[in-house]
Design a protein around this motif. Structure first.
Motif, PDB file in Angstrom:
ATOM      1  N   ASN A   1       0.815  -1.221   0.000  1.00 31.57           N
ATOM      2  CA  ASN A   1       0.000   0.000   0.000  1.00 31.57           C
ATOM      3  C   ASN A   1       0.847   1.270   0.000  1.00 31.57           C
ATOM      4  OD1 ASN A   1      -2.328  -1.617   0.200  1.00 31.57           O
ATOM      5  ND2 ASN A   1      -2.128  -1.687   2.423  1.00 31.57           N
ATOM      6  N   LYS A   2       2.180   1.118  -0.017  1.00 40.09           N
ATOM      7  CA  LYS A   2       3.061   2.276   0.107  1.00 40.09           C
ATOM      8  C   LYS A   2       3.954   2.459  -1.109  1.00 40.09           C
ATOM      9  CE  LYS A   2       2.679   1.930   5.050  1.00 40.09           C
ATOM     10  NZ  LYS A   2       3.286   1.556   6.306  1.00 40.09           N
ATOM     11  N   LEU A   3       3.696   1.683  -2.145  1.00 38.93           N
ATOM     12  CA  LEU A   3       4.381   1.825  -3.427  1.00 38.93           C
ATOM     13  C   LEU A   3       3.327   2.066  -4.490  1.00 38.93           C
ATOM     14  CD1 LEU A   3       6.757  -1.258  -3.098  1.00 38.93           C
ATOM     15  CD2 LEU A   3       7.506   1.124  -3.107  1.00 38.93           C
ATOM     16  N   ASP A   4       3.602   2.998  -5.404  1.00 37.91           N
ATOM     17  CA  ASP A   4       2.645   3.210  -6.487  1.00 37.91           C
ATOM     18  C   ASP A   4       2.887   2.197  -7.599  1.00 37.91           C
ATOM     19  OD1 ASP A   4       4.769   4.186  -8.065  1.00 37.91           O
ATOM     20  OD2 ASP A   4       4.221   6.281  -7.781  1.00 37.91           O
ATOM     21  N   ALA A   5       2.103   2.287  -8.661  1.00 39.36           N
ATOM     22  CA  ALA A   5       2.186   1.323  -9.767  1.00 39.36           C
ATOM     23  C   ALA A   5       3.555   1.312 -10.421  1.00 39.36           C
ATOM     24  CB  ALA A   5       1.101   1.624 -10.801  1.00 39.36           C
ATOM     25  N   ALA A   6       4.279   2.432 -10.352  1.00 41.35           N
ATOM     26  CA  ALA A   6       5.617   2.513 -10.944  1.00 41.35           C
ATOM     27  C   ALA A   6       6.705   2.076  -9.960  1.00 41.35           C
ATOM     28  CB  ALA A   6       5.888   3.937 -11.417  1.00 41.35           C
ATOM     29  N   GLY A   7       6.314   1.689  -8.752  1.00 43.14           N
ATOM     30  CA  GLY A   7       7.286   1.230  -7.764  1.00 43.14           C
ATOM     31  C   GLY A   7       7.893   2.328  -6.922  1.00 43.14           C
ATOM     32  N   HIS A   8       7.333   3.529  -6.962  1.00 39.32           N
ATOM     33  CA  HIS A   8       7.845   4.635  -6.156  1.00 39.32           C
ATOM     34  C   HIS A   8       7.234   4.587  -4.757  1.00 39.32           C
ATOM     35  CE1 HIS A   8       8.296   6.209 -10.324  1.00 39.32           C
ATOM     36  NE2 HIS A   8       9.508   6.410  -9.843  1.00 39.32           N
ATOM     37  N   LEU A   9       8.059   4.826  -3.771  1.00 40.66           N
ATOM     38  CA  LEU A   9       7.607   4.850  -2.381  1.00 40.66           C
ATOM     39  C   LEU A   9       6.778   6.110  -2.159  1.00 40.66           C
ATOM     40  CD1 LEU A   9       7.874   3.333   0.327  1.00 40.66           C
ATOM     41  CD2 LEU A   9       9.934   4.687   0.770  1.00 40.66           C
ATOM     42  N   THR A  10       5.531   5.940  -1.744  1.00 42.28           N
ATOM     43  CA  THR A  10       4.616   7.074  -1.616  1.00 42.28           C
ATOM     44  C   THR A  10       4.340   7.483  -0.170  1.00 42.28           C
ATOM     45  OG1 THR A  10       2.716   5.570  -1.690  1.00 42.28           O
ATOM     46  CG2 THR A  10       3.454   6.532  -3.794  1.00 42.28           C
ATOM     47  N   ASP A  11       4.694   6.658   0.774  1.00 42.65           N
ATOM     48  CA  ASP A  11       4.424   6.935   2.183  1.00 42.65           C
ATOM     49  C   ASP A  11       5.486   7.892   2.735  1.00 42.65           C
ATOM     50  OD1 ASP A  11       3.028   6.223   4.779  1.00 42.65           O
ATOM     51  OD2 ASP A  11       5.099   5.606   5.228  1.00 42.65           O
ATOM     52  N   GLU A  12       5.057   9.058   3.204  1.00 46.75           N
ATOM     53  CA  GLU A  12       5.997  10.091   3.655  1.00 46.75           C
ATOM     54  C   GLU A  12       6.822   9.664   4.861  1.00 46.75           C
ATOM     55  OE1 GLU A  12       4.346  14.005   4.097  1.00 46.75           O
ATOM     56  OE2 GLU A  12       3.203  13.819   2.233  1.00 46.75           O
ATOM     57  N   THR A  13       6.230   8.963   5.799  1.00 49.12           N
ATOM     58  CA  THR A  13       6.978   8.513   6.982  1.00 49.12           C
ATOM     59  C   THR A  13       8.057   7.523   6.578  1.00 49.12           C
ATOM     60  OG1 THR A  13       5.048   8.869   8.390  1.00 49.12           O
ATOM     61  CG2 THR A  13       6.771   7.418   9.247  1.00 49.12           C
ATOM     62  N   SER A  14       7.710   6.588   5.716  1.00 52.25           N
ATOM     63  CA  SER A  14       8.698   5.614   5.230  1.00 52.25           C
ATOM     64  C   SER A  14       9.806   6.311   4.451  1.00 52.25           C
ATOM     65  CB  SER A  14       8.025   4.565   4.346  1.00 52.25           C
ATOM     66  OG  SER A  14       7.061   3.837   5.073  1.00 52.25           O
ATOM     67  N   GLN A  15       9.452   7.298   3.632  1.00 53.63           N
ATOM     68  CA  GLN A  15      10.455   8.054   2.877  1.00 53.63           C
ATOM     69  C   GLN A  15      11.422   8.759   3.822  1.00 53.63           C
ATOM     70  OE1 GLN A  15       8.204  10.774   0.464  1.00 53.63           O
ATOM     71  NE2 GLN A  15       7.916   9.295  -1.198  1.00 53.63           N
ATOM     72  N   LYS A  16      10.874   9.337   4.884  1.00 50.54           N
ATOM     73  CA  LYS A  16      11.702  10.071   5.854  1.00 50.54           C
ATOM     74  C   LYS A  16      12.717   9.141   6.513  1.00 50.54           C
ATOM     75  CE  LYS A  16      11.013  11.645  10.344  1.00 50.54           C
ATOM     76  NZ  LYS A  16      10.089  11.938  11.404  1.00 50.54           N
ATOM     77  N   PHE A  17      12.258   7.987   6.997  1.00 51.22           N
ATOM     78  CA  PHE A  17      13.171   7.039   7.640  1.00 51.22           C
ATOM     79  C   PHE A  17      14.188   6.489   6.646  1.00 51.22           C
ATOM     80  CE2 PHE A  17       9.751   6.520  10.931  1.00 51.22           C
ATOM     81  CZ  PHE A  17      10.481   7.053  11.970  1.00 51.22           C
ATOM     82  N   LEU A  18      13.742   6.203   5.435  1.00 48.29           N
ATOM     83  CA  LEU A  18      14.651   5.699   4.408  1.00 48.29           C
ATOM     84  C   LEU A  18      15.713   6.746   4.096  1.00 48.29           C
ATOM     85  CD1 LEU A  18      15.530   3.574   2.360  1.00 48.29           C
ATOM     86  CD2 LEU A  18      13.796   4.485   0.783  1.00 48.29           C
ATOM     87  N   GLN A  19      15.319   8.003   3.947  1.00 46.78           N
ATOM     88  CA  GLN A  19      16.278   9.070   3.662  1.00 46.78           C
ATOM     89  C   GLN A  19      17.305   9.214   4.782  1.00 46.78           C
ATOM     90  OE1 GLN A  19      16.320  11.295   0.651  1.00 46.78           O
ATOM     91  NE2 GLN A  19      18.362  11.088   1.532  1.00 46.78           N
ATOM     92  N   GLN A  20      16.852   9.172   6.022  1.00 44.70           N
ATOM     93  CA  GLN A  20      17.775   9.281   7.157  1.00 44.70           C
ATOM     94  C   GLN A  20      18.750   8.109   7.188  1.00 44.70           C
ATOM     95  OE1 GLN A  20      15.146   9.572  10.524  1.00 44.70           O
ATOM     96  NE2 GLN A  20      14.779  11.761  10.231  1.00 44.70           N
ATOM     97  N   HIS A  21      18.256   6.918   6.911  1.00 43.03           N
ATOM     98  CA  HIS A  21      19.108   5.728   6.893  1.00 43.03           C
ATOM     99  C   HIS A  21      20.159   5.851   5.794  1.00 43.03           C
ATOM    100  CE1 HIS A  21      19.676   1.527   8.208  1.00 43.03           C
ATOM    101  NE2 HIS A  21      20.013   1.285   6.957  1.00 43.03           N
ATOM    102  N   LEU A  22      19.729   6.267   4.618  1.00 40.97           N
ATOM    103  CA  LEU A  22      20.653   6.438   3.496  1.00 40.97           C
ATOM    104  C   LEU A  22      21.683   7.525   3.777  1.00 40.97           C
ATOM    105  CD1 LEU A  22      18.091   6.198   0.582  1.00 40.97           C
ATOM    106  CD2 LEU A  22      19.828   4.487   1.176  1.00 40.97           C
ATOM    107  N   ASP A  23      21.249   8.629   4.369  1.00 38.15           N
ATOM    108  CA  ASP A  23      22.178   9.709   4.710  1.00 38.15           C
ATOM    109  C   ASP A  23      23.276   9.204   5.646  1.00 38.15           C
ATOM    110  OD1 ASP A  23      20.655  11.437   3.168  1.00 38.15           O
ATOM    111  OD2 ASP A  23      19.706  12.438   4.889  1.00 38.15           O
ATOM    112  N   ARG A  24      22.901   8.378   6.600  1.00 37.51           N
ATOM    113  CA  ARG A  24      23.893   7.828   7.533  1.00 37.51           C
ATOM    114  C   ARG A  24      24.810   6.835   6.843  1.00 37.51           C
ATOM    115  NH1 ARG A  24      19.434   8.166  11.998  1.00 37.51           N
ATOM    116  NH2 ARG A  24      19.932  10.260  12.710  1.00 37.51           N
ATOM    117  N   LEU A  25      24.251   6.012   5.963  1.00 40.72           N
ATOM    118  CA  LEU A  25      25.078   5.054   5.217  1.00 40.72           C
ATOM    119  C   LEU A  25      26.100   5.795   4.361  1.00 40.72           C
ATOM    120  CD1 LEU A  25      25.783   2.184   4.235  1.00 40.72           C
ATOM    121  CD2 LEU A  25      23.953   2.438   2.533  1.00 40.72           C
TER     122      LEU A  25
END
Length: 187
Positions: free
Chosen positions: A152-176
């Motif tokens: 329910n958090k990916l659109d038909a093109a496979g893009h992550l649409t959930d803002e909370t998930s995007q935020k955590f993913l961005q923070q994780h990537l920034d740290r990596l």
């Protein structure tokens, strides 16, 4: 200007429309412009067999070279029966062989994942958090990226649409990326 980095993504699923492979693609889009992202192809990696170590299968050689040339690795895992999928464990086993020739040694690792259930691969991620440090990988500790009901958090093109998930993913990537830069500069 920062030196460019390469991050390799490994999805723990072979399914053509894997949610975790889509999550890795979304992660690749969130990385800074000077970070090259490679989504590893694990579809042809055979089951680990020590008898094959003297002449590694071509798919294993390619995967090992890809990971060795990278500055960091991000694993995206679904959860199968409360743990990591066998295909992901198989890939990790190949990447650490032959003995003394681990392609993962000393690399920073991100761990993300999603499931169609309510727990976002928490058990699988905890198992990876146990395994990877034993292989001398530096695992990004926080934030955890546990995406429940990922379908329910990916659109038909496979893009992550959930803002909370995007935020955590961005923070994780920034740290990596930050850890990978620091480790690269220390070499």
């Amino acid at each position: 200007m920062s030196e460019s980095l390469t991050i390799v993504g490994i999805a723990g699923s072979l399914r053509a429309q894997s949610y975790n492979r889509q999550l890795l693609a979304a992660a690749g889009e969130l990385l800074p412009n000077d970070v090259r992202f490679i989504l590893a192809d694990i579809s042809n990696v055979p089951l680990y067999n020590e008898d094959l170590e003297s002449a590694l299968p071509e798919a294993v050689v390619t995967l090992k070279q890809t990971v060795e040339s990278a500055d960091g690795v991000i694993f995206a895992t679904p959860e199968y029966n409360g743990s990591i999928p066998g295909v992901l464990k198989n890939v990790i086993d190949w990447l650490t062989r032959p003995r003394g020739q681990s392609s993962l040694n000393g690399k920073p690792a991100g761990i993300i994942g999603g499931t169609t259930g309510m727990f976002g691969a928490v058990n699988a991620q905890m198992h990876l958090r146990h395994i990877l440090p034993l292989l001398n990988m530096y695992v990004i500790p926080q934030p955890l990226v546990l995406i429940s009901q990922i379908q329910n958090k990916l659109d038909a093109a496979g893009h992550l649409t959930d803002e909370t998930s995007q935020k955590f993913l961005q923070q994780h990537l920034d740290r990596l990326v930050s850890v990978a830069r620091r480790m690269k500069n220390e070499q």
